[in-house]
Design a protein around this motif. Structure first.
Motif, PDB file in Angstrom:
ATOM      1  N   GLY A   7      12.209  48.819  -8.447  1.00  0.00           N
ATOM      2  CA  GLY A   7      12.010  48.229  -9.110  1.00  0.00           C
ATOM      3  C   GLY A   7      12.232  47.142 -10.337  1.00  0.00           C
ATOM      4  N   ASP A   8      13.009  46.422  -9.516  1.00  0.00           N
ATOM      5  CA  ASP A   8      14.115  45.657 -10.910  1.00  0.00           C
ATOM      6  C   ASP A   8      13.580  43.935 -11.118  1.00  0.00           C
ATOM      7  OD1 ASP A   8      15.783  43.982 -12.106  1.00  0.00           O
ATOM      8  OD2 ASP A   8      16.637  45.944 -12.319  1.00  0.00           O
ATOM      9  N   VAL A   9      13.394  43.793 -11.369  1.00  0.00           N
ATOM     10  CA  VAL A   9      12.483  42.508 -11.542  1.00  0.00           C
ATOM     11  C   VAL A   9      13.749  41.437 -11.348  1.00  0.00           C
ATOM     12  CG1 VAL A   9      13.132  41.776 -13.910  1.00  0.00           C
ATOM     13  CG2 VAL A   9      11.747  40.381 -12.339  1.00  0.00           C
ATOM     14  N   ARG A  10      14.980  41.920 -11.208  1.00  0.00           N
ATOM     15  CA  ARG A  10      15.841  40.807 -10.987  1.00  0.00           C
ATOM     16  C   ARG A  10      15.869  41.037  -9.235  1.00  0.00           C
ATOM     17  NH1 ARG A  10      20.230  43.259 -14.776  1.00  0.00           N
ATOM     18  NH2 ARG A  10      18.789  45.052 -14.118  1.00  0.00           N
ATOM     19  N   LEU A  11      15.834  42.185  -8.701  1.00  0.00           N
ATOM     20  CA  LEU A  11      15.917  42.038  -7.212  1.00  0.00           C
ATOM     21  C   LEU A  11      14.841  40.876  -6.437  1.00  0.00           C
ATOM     22  CD1 LEU A  11      17.476  44.138  -5.326  1.00  0.00           C
ATOM     23  CD2 LEU A  11      15.386  45.210  -4.840  1.00  0.00           C
ATOM     24  N   ARG A  12      13.783  40.436  -7.099  1.00  0.00           N
ATOM     25  CA  ARG A  12      12.909  39.252  -6.425  1.00  0.00           C
ATOM     26  C   ARG A  12      13.396  37.532  -6.588  1.00  0.00           C
ATOM     27  NH1 ARG A  12      11.531  44.281  -7.278  1.00  0.00           N
ATOM     28  NH2 ARG A  12       9.325  45.070  -6.118  1.00  0.00           N
ATOM     29  N   VAL A  13      15.200  37.423  -7.346  1.00  0.00           N
ATOM     30  CA  VAL A  13      15.624  36.538  -7.164  1.00  0.00           C
ATOM     31  C   VAL A  13      16.785  36.497  -7.153  1.00  0.00           C
ATOM     32  CG1 VAL A  13      15.380  36.323  -9.643  1.00  0.00           C
ATOM     33  CG2 VAL A  13      15.710  34.267  -8.245  1.00  0.00           C
ATOM     34  N   HIS A  14      17.685  35.768  -5.420  1.00  0.00           N
ATOM     35  CA  HIS A  14      19.004  36.051  -6.154  1.00  0.00           C
ATOM     36  C   HIS A  14      19.770  34.333  -5.847  1.00  0.00           C
ATOM     37  CE1 HIS A  14      22.305  38.442  -4.810  1.00  0.00           C
ATOM     38  NE2 HIS A  14      22.952  37.069  -4.128  1.00  0.00           N
ATOM     39  N   THR A  15      20.861  34.149  -7.594  1.00  0.00           N
ATOM     40  CA  THR A  15      21.240  32.948  -7.475  1.00  0.00           C
ATOM     41  C   THR A  15      22.709  32.676  -6.493  1.00  0.00           C
ATOM     42  OG1 THR A  15      21.691  33.590  -9.619  1.00  0.00           O
ATOM     43  CG2 THR A  15      19.625  32.370  -9.351  1.00  0.00           C
ATOM     44  N   GLY A  16      22.763  33.839  -6.915  1.00  0.00           N
ATOM     45  CA  GLY A  16      24.658  33.836  -6.768  1.00  0.00           C
ATOM     46  C   GLY A  16      25.683  34.036  -7.350  1.00  0.00           C
ATOM     47  N   THR A  17      26.667  33.029  -7.815  1.00  0.00           N
ATOM     48  CA  THR A  17      27.587  32.949  -8.235  1.00  0.00           C
ATOM     49  C   THR A  17      27.050  32.010  -9.327  1.00  0.00           C
ATOM     50  OG1 THR A  17      29.825  34.005  -7.372  1.00  0.00           O
ATOM     51  CG2 THR A  17      30.128  32.276  -9.554  1.00  0.00           C
ATOM     52  N   ALA A  18      26.275  32.158 -10.851  1.00  0.00           N
ATOM     53  CA  ALA A  18      25.469  31.130 -11.227  1.00  0.00           C
ATOM     54  C   ALA A  18      26.643  30.530 -12.577  1.00  0.00           C
ATOM     55  CB  ALA A  18      24.648  31.449 -11.827  1.00  0.00           C
ATOM     56  N   ASN A  19      26.483  29.477 -13.537  1.00  0.00           N
ATOM     57  CA  ASN A  19      26.903  28.962 -14.313  1.00  0.00           C
ATOM     58  C   ASN A  19      27.149  29.641 -15.827  1.00  0.00           C
ATOM     59  OD1 ASN A  19      29.109  27.518 -16.903  1.00  0.00           O
ATOM     60  ND2 ASN A  19      27.557  25.703 -15.418  1.00  0.00           N
ATOM     61  N   MET A  20      27.924  30.479 -15.363  1.00  0.00           N
ATOM     62  CA  MET A  20      27.976  31.607 -16.468  1.00  0.00           C
ATOM     63  C   MET A  20      28.635  31.371 -18.134  1.00  0.00           C
ATOM     64  SD  MET A  20      30.258  34.683 -15.493  1.00  0.00           S
ATOM     65  CE  MET A  20      31.514  33.269 -14.071  1.00  0.00           C
ATOM     66  N   ALA A  21      28.925  30.054 -18.165  1.00  0.00           N
ATOM     67  CA  ALA A  21      29.214  29.624 -19.678  1.00  0.00           C
ATOM     68  C   ALA A  21      27.271  28.729 -19.637  1.00  0.00           C
ATOM     69  CB  ALA A  21      29.802  28.287 -19.720  1.00  0.00           C
ATOM     70  N   ALA A  22      26.495  28.708 -18.929  1.00  0.00           N
ATOM     71  CA  ALA A  22      25.800  28.666 -18.883  1.00  0.00           C
ATOM     72  C   ALA A  22      24.021  29.384 -19.198  1.00  0.00           C
ATOM     73  CB  ALA A  22      24.345  27.412 -18.256  1.00  0.00           C
ATOM     74  N   TYR A  23      25.044  30.427 -19.314  1.00  0.00           N
ATOM     75  CA  TYR A  23      23.854  30.894 -19.597  1.00  0.00           C
ATOM     76  C   TYR A  23      23.918  31.464 -21.212  1.00  0.00           C
ATOM     77  CZ  TYR A  23      22.024  31.429 -15.144  1.00  0.00           C
ATOM     78  OH  TYR A  23      20.957  31.473 -14.090  1.00  0.00           O
ATOM     79  N   LEU A  24      25.513  31.645 -21.540  1.00  0.00           N
ATOM     80  CA  LEU A  24      26.100  31.927 -22.531  1.00  0.00           C
ATOM     81  C   LEU A  24      25.317  30.811 -23.951  1.00  0.00           C
ATOM     82  CD1 LEU A  24      29.709  33.315 -21.923  1.00  0.00           C
ATOM     83  CD2 LEU A  24      27.898  34.797 -22.700  1.00  0.00           C
TER      84      LEU A  24
END
Length: 423
Positions: free
Chosen positions: A287-304
């Motif tokens: 039931g986790d929304v994060r299971l609905r999309v998978h981006t692999g290793t993303a740009n961590m600095a961009a999210y910060l």
């Protein structure tokens, strides 16, 4: 006059000329500033480092970072690079959880209802491809103003789910009542529609749809809405509860001003099971929304840096930004409405407008003619715009102001087009 601060700014009661609609808003911090207070907005514009070789009126592609956001992004990138996998495996999760909470609050939803993506396109494709309540014989609805890759994804549902694609054209000139009526007529004519794509702010002509009214209409007919808010978050209201859509894709790198590669997918908590896990993913609970999309290793600095972008955005406020962007867009659209030979596609009603506006020369509707017009504006006048295609009425040229746009630059577009048609 209000001093430039990093906290609440208001656009209050600015009359934009005889008979024009006043722009007013309220700020939590109680500050007041006019949308035409050039001293204040020059201070905001000074936070952006911009090349000066052209008049940049193509700001719909993505939004450059303000100087403090760029500086923060560079610090974050250096930290991630220095701490390496220890950060990604042991510390990033906690930082991302904090930012997720901050983003959810900005959107008026719960953290458990959003997941991060690399952009609105990825978010919307996950929603469209994963929507599992369609079967053979059902219909899905799109409009001419919807984004090209989203239209393609909706068309793909014939192969994916056996659903028939229905296309509609939105009325021109647009009015709030006319837009709602157009969707009502389309749903009445096609009672087997079960899912519709809705674009909050169109990338073609900047039309800002009355989303809450249309989603309410769809709900009464048992139709789900997937909302494309790529151009909305940061320049118009995006309290997702108020908008009424259960499935939404958003961008952080357009009007919030985060680094490129930051997006958000929203699924209302009760509707999460209606979107399939991405390609059988099992990284999270069912039931986790994060299971609905998978981006692999993303740009961590961009999210910060998204957190820093939200800090900068909140210091100004959506209402003040909307007022300023409307003021700047009107600087070029309103004079041109009186110029024979120029067709303005942006409605006069500011509730239906945005920072993006579109125009064409009368009778010139082909892609080639509008690409050529954009070229002429750049080569002869130094004004950078972009041709847009796909409107039922024909191609056009889009001009998009930003917070760093000078009023004189918007005026120059109006002057250039007037010169062209009178030559």
């Amino acid at each position: 006059m209000t001093k430039l601060t990093r906290r609440g700014v208001v656009a209050a009661g600015l009359a934009l000329g005889a008979g024009s609609q006043a722009l007013a808003a309220a700020s939590p911090a109680g500050g007041i500033v006019m949308a035409a207070d050039e001293t204040y907005w020059a201070g905001i514009a000074a936070q952006y480092d911009l090349a000066d070789d052209v008049i940049q009126l193509e700001n719909g592609n993505w939004g450059i970072m303000a100087r403090p956001v760029l500086a923060a992004y560079e610090r974050h990138q250096a930290m991630v690079n220095r701490r390496n996998s220890y950060y990604s495996r042991r510390e990033h999760g906690g930082d991302l959880a904090r930012i997720r909470t901050r983003v959810a609050a900005s959107l008026g939803v719960d953290p458990e209802e959003i997941a991060f993506t690399r952009g609105a396109t990825e978010a919307l494709q996950a929603l469209i491809g994963g929507y599992n309540r369609l079967g053979p014989g059902d219909q899905v609805l799109i409009a001419d103003l919807d984004y090209d890759s989203m239209q393609s994804a909706m068309a793909w549902l014939k192969d994916r789910r056996g659903a028939e694609l229905i296309r509609m054209s939105l009325p021109e000139p647009a009015t709030e009542a006319g837009l709602v009526e157009a969707y009502a007529e389309a749903l009445e004519a096609h009672p087997r529609v079960r899912l519709m794509l809705l674009t909050q702010v169109s990338h073609r002509n900047g039309l800002h749809l009355p989303v809450a009214q249309i989603t309410a209409l769809a709900r009464t007919r048992g139709v789900d809405v997937i909302l494309d808010s790529a151009h909305a978050w940061g320049q118009v209201g995006t309290n997702l509860r108020d908008l009424g859509a259960d499935f939404v894709g958003l961008n952080g790198h357009k009007w919030i001003g985060a680094p490129i590669g930051v997006g958000v997918v929203y699924i209302a908590k009760a509707r999460i099971p209606d979107i399939d896990p991405f390609m059988g993913a099992d990284d999270y609970a069912a039931g986790d929304v994060r299971l609905r999309v998978h981006t692999g290793t993303a740009n961590m600095a961009a999210y910060l840096a998204l957190e820093d972008a939200l800090n900068f955005h909140d210091a100004i406020g959506t209402a003040a930004k909307a007022a300023r962007l409307t003021y700047l867009r009107r600087r070029w659209t309103e004079p041109l409405r009186e110029v024979p030979g120029v067709q303005i596609l942006t409605p006069k009603d500011d509730r239906l407008g945005s920072a993006l506006g579109a125009f064409r020369l009368a009778g010139r509707t082909t892609p080639a003619e509008n690409a050529d017009l954009a070229r002429i504006l750049l080569e002869r006048f130094g004004i950078f715009t972009v041709a847009r295609h796909g409107l039922a009425s024909g191609s056009c040229v889009r001009a998009t102001v930003s917070l760093f746009t000078k009023p004189a630059e918007a005026d120059r577009l109006a002057q250039a087009l007037t010169e062209l048609v009178r030559a």
